[in-house]
Design an enzyme around this catalytic site. Structure first.
Site, mmCIF file in Angstrom:
data_model
loop_
_atom_site.group_PDB
_atom_site.id
_atom_site.type_symbol
_atom_site.label_atom_id
_atom_site.label_comp_id
_atom_site.label_asym_id
_atom_site.label_seq_id
_atom_site.Cartn_x
_atom_site.Cartn_y
_atom_site.Cartn_z
ATOM 1 N N SER A 41 0.837 -1.207 0.000
ATOM 2 C CA SER A 41 0.000 0.000 0.000
ATOM 3 C C SER A 41 0.871 1.256 0.000
ATOM 4 C CB SER A 41 -0.929 0.012 1.222
ATOM 5 O OG SER A 41 -0.192 -0.231 2.398
ATOM 6 N N ASP A 87 5.079 -7.507 2.602
ATOM 7 C CA ASP A 87 4.266 -7.766 1.418
ATOM 8 C C ASP A 87 5.167 -7.981 0.202
ATOM 9 O OD1 ASP A 87 1.589 -7.955 0.920
ATOM 10 O OD2 ASP A 87 1.201 -5.799 0.940
ATOM 11 N N GLU A 115 -0.561 -12.208 -2.056
ATOM 12 C CA GLU A 115 -1.980 -12.137 -2.402
ATOM 13 C C GLU A 115 -2.354 -13.373 -3.205
ATOM 14 O OE1 GLU A 115 -3.137 -8.430 -4.212
ATOM 15 O OE2 GLU A 115 -2.233 -7.256 -2.595
ATOM 16 N N GLU A 118 -9.678 -9.293 3.033
ATOM 17 C CA GLU A 118 -9.881 -7.871 2.691
ATOM 18 C C GLU A 118 -11.249 -7.649 2.054
ATOM 19 O OE1 GLU A 118 -6.579 -5.839 0.940
ATOM 20 O OE2 GLU A 118 -7.764 -4.053 0.518
HETATM 21 O O1 KIV Z 1 -0.506 -3.368 1.547
HETATM 22 C C1 KIV Z 1 -1.223 -3.327 2.554
HETATM 23 O O2 KIV Z 1 -1.218 -2.360 3.314
HETATM 24 C C2 KIV Z 1 -2.090 -4.469 2.818
HETATM 25 C C3 KIV Z 1 -3.166 -4.304 3.822
HETATM 26 C C4 KIV Z 1 -4.320 -3.675 3.183
HETATM 27 C C5 KIV Z 1 -3.506 -5.562 4.484
HETATM 28 O O3 KIV Z 1 -1.963 -5.474 2.189
#
Ligand code: KIV
Length: 264
Positions: free
Chosen positions: A43, A81, A112, A176
């Site tokens: 994000s 992530d 994901e 989500e």
């Molecule tokens: O990238 C992010 O901040 C996320 C959250 C929305 C869980 O994957």
């Protein structure tokens, strides 16, 4: 399995798991005192870099922000992530996940789901990499936002997806923007904890983007509660500073460096 991961698993059905995102040391240091999980989320593409989607963020961007975050973390589980394209197949996923872990010393990575990459999760887990799954609205693979789990059939399909991710060896899973019904169904049928964002309080834990809940990002959908208005605080401070510089009120005697002392 690491002690930190065990601690997260043990929270299922006992106490809620609390998590937020961080992209820098200063924020991570504050979060670490209170949270179970700190996520370096992709994000950051939207929040920090102003991209329209999360797709443009690079692995190098993620690694550098994680190195900063890591400096502020003492006790929470640090999850990173994996950006789009960095886990296209088993070999690429292994190479990149190991690179992230080696350069950041994070505890786990998050992928994901595109409903096809279960074998990649399984492969990474076999290589002793802790993986967090992510289903529902997955911005790396879905062009349009949609709340998922709106029908019984859709909820059952999401449950099947979550169960396959659990079977692949993920230690937890982000849900989500699911309906409360779907979130409840999944949470009550999985052994691993679910972490919700926009997915009701039926989840085992919650995550939000820190900049959203602090009122810094300007992105406030219904599922985000604004716990502060940092934008307003910063603006007030900058305005005051501007005024004081212009009217020669800052710096004054108390800020002058007369001797050798740097600090007050
Ligand atoms: O990238 C992010 O901040 C996320 C959250 C929305 C869980 O994957």
């Amino acid at each position: 399995m690491s002690k930190k991961i065990k601690k997260i698993l043990l929270k299922k059905n006992k106490s809620k798991i609390v998590s937020l995102t961080a992209y820098s040391k200063s924020i991570a240091k504050i979060l670490d005192k209170y949270l179970d999980i700190v996520l370096v989320g992709d994000s950051m593409a939207n929040v920090l870099y102003g991209h329209k989607s999360t797709h443009k963020i690079s692995l190098e961007n993620i690694i550098q922000h994680t190195q900063s975050v890591k400096m502020g973390i003492k006790k929470s589980l640090l999850v990173v992530d994996m950006p789009k394209g960095s886990y296209k197949n088993k070999k690429i996923a292994e190479k990149n996940a190991k690179l992230v872990i080696r350069r950041t010393a994070c505890d786990a990575i998050k992928l994901e789901s595109n409903k096809k990459n279960f074998e990649i999760i399984k492969f990474l887990v076999q290589k002793k990499i802790h993986v967090m799954g992510h289903i529902g609205y997955t911005p790396q693979f879905k062009k349009k936002f949609r709340v998922e789990g709106q029908t019984k059939n859709e909820s059952l399909k999401l449950l099947e997806e979550a169960k396959t991710i659990e079977k692949a060896g993920a230690f937890s899973i982000v849900l989500e923007c699911l309906t409360p019904h779907a979130a409840k169904l999944i949470t009550s049928n999985l052994k691993i904890p679910t972490i919700g964002i926009g997915s009701s309080s039926y989840c085992d834990g919650q995550i939000l983007v820190t900049d959203d809940m602090l009122g810094l990002s300007g992105f406030y959908p219904k599922f985000v509660k604004k716990y502060a208005n940092i934008n307003r605080i910063i603006e007030k401070a900058v305005k005051k500073y501007t005024r004081e510089v212009k009217f020669k009120k800052f710096p004054n005697n108390s800020n002058y460096l007369n001797g050798s002392k740097l600090r007050k």
